[in-house]
Design an enzyme around this catalytic site. Sequence first.
Site, mmCIF file in Angstrom:
data_model
loop_
_atom_site.group_PDB
_atom_site.id
_atom_site.type_symbol
_atom_site.label_atom_id
_atom_site.label_comp_id
_atom_site.label_asym_id
_atom_site.label_seq_id
_atom_site.Cartn_x
_atom_site.Cartn_y
_atom_site.Cartn_z
ATOM 1 N N ARG A 18 72.957 76.278 107.243
ATOM 2 C CA ARG A 18 73.520 75.958 105.933
ATOM 3 C C ARG A 18 74.061 77.211 105.269
ATOM 4 N NH1 ARG A 18 67.962 75.018 102.307
ATOM 5 N NH2 ARG A 18 67.009 77.031 102.820
ATOM 6 N N ASP A 39 68.232 78.671 113.858
ATOM 7 C CA ASP A 39 67.625 78.473 112.539
ATOM 8 C C ASP A 39 66.238 77.870 112.713
ATOM 9 O OD1 ASP A 39 67.262 77.746 109.659
ATOM 10 O OD2 ASP A 39 69.415 78.096 109.558
ATOM 11 N N VAL A 66 63.396 84.332 113.197
ATOM 12 C CA VAL A 66 63.887 85.674 113.533
ATOM 13 C C VAL A 66 62.800 86.741 113.515
ATOM 14 C CG1 VAL A 66 66.239 85.176 112.772
ATOM 15 C CG2 VAL A 66 64.599 86.139 111.130
ATOM 16 N N ASN A 92 72.341 86.732 110.013
ATOM 17 C CA ASN A 92 72.486 86.197 108.659
ATOM 18 C C ASN A 92 71.179 85.727 108.025
ATOM 19 O OD1 ASN A 92 73.995 84.694 106.374
ATOM 20 N ND2 ASN A 92 72.911 83.037 107.431
ATOM 21 N N TYR A 161 64.006 92.485 97.227
ATOM 22 C CA TYR A 161 65.155 92.014 98.005
ATOM 23 C C TYR A 161 66.169 93.144 98.177
ATOM 24 C CZ TYR A 161 69.241 89.122 99.205
ATOM 25 O OH TYR A 161 70.359 88.579 99.805
ATOM 26 N N THR A 198 75.306 79.190 96.673
ATOM 27 C CA THR A 198 74.560 78.425 97.664
ATOM 28 C C THR A 198 73.207 78.057 97.066
ATOM 29 O OG1 THR A 198 73.635 80.466 98.531
ATOM 30 C CG2 THR A 198 75.667 79.660 99.561
#
Length: 267
Positions: A18, A39, A66, A92, A161, A198
Site C-alpha cells: 500500500r 510485505d 524486513v 520502502n 523517526y 497516505t
Amino acid sequence: MGEKSLAGRKALVTGGARGIGAAIAAALANAGASVMIGDILADLGKQTAGRLAETGAKTGFVELNVTDDAQWETAVAATIATLGGYDILINNAGIEITSLVVDLKAEDLRRMCDVNIVGTGLGMKHAFRAMRPGGSAGAGGAIVNIASVAATIAFPAIAGYSGTKSAVDRMTRVAAMEAGKLGYGVRINCLYPGLVPTDMGMQLANDIVAAGLAPDVAAAVASVVEQTPLGRLGEVGDMADAAVFLCSNEARFITGAGLPVDGGMGM
C-alpha cells in the site's frame, strides 16, 4: 526517460502492499519491470500484486518481515525464482511512531530502529549478495532506500523517526562506497519524501494534534504546506517517478546520493 526504461529489470519492493510502496511498484511495472511485492500484509499485498498482473506485468507476492534475516533470504530466492532475476531493490518498508521527546518510550524507539534501520540494512546485505558477480542473480543493479524529509529538517514530535531516517541516509552512502570499491556493480541511493497523505502521513497529522502542536488535522496539514515552497503535499506518484528515475539508466552515474522529493521543504 523512455516509457519502458526498465524493460527486462526485476524488482523487489518492500512495504509494497500500500501507500508509497504500492505506487512505486506500479510505476516500476509501468516502466517495464517485473515486480515482486514484499510485505507483512499478506492479503493486501496479494491484491496489489494481482492489480499489477492485470496490467500485464510479471509479478508476485512474498511475505516479508524486513527485520528477519531468514525471511530476507526467502524473499530474494522467491524473487529470482518468480521473476527470473533480481536487479532492483526498493527498501520502502518503515514505521513512524510519533512522540514528543519528553514522552519517548524505549520500546517505540527500538521498534523503529528495528524496522527502519535493521530492515534497511538487511535488505542491502541480501541484495548485495544476490546482485554482485557470482551471486544468485549476479547482474548488478540498483537499490533505492526510502528515507524521509524528516532526516533533513527539525520537525517536532518525530525525533525517533528522524533519527532512524538519518541513519538510512548514512547507511546508503557507506553502502554505495562499499559497492563501488568492491566491484559489485550496484548503485545505491535514497529518497527523502515529503509528507504524503497516505495512512501513515495522515496518522502523523492526527498525532500532531494529540501532542498539542496543532488545533486540528487541517491546521497540522496547513502548517506543512506553509513550510513547502511548492505549496502542496506530496503525492505518491511524485515519489514513484523519482524512484523509477534512480533505478533507470538515466541515473547510471548517480550513487551514494539523497534525492529530496519534498517540494523544497528540506532546502
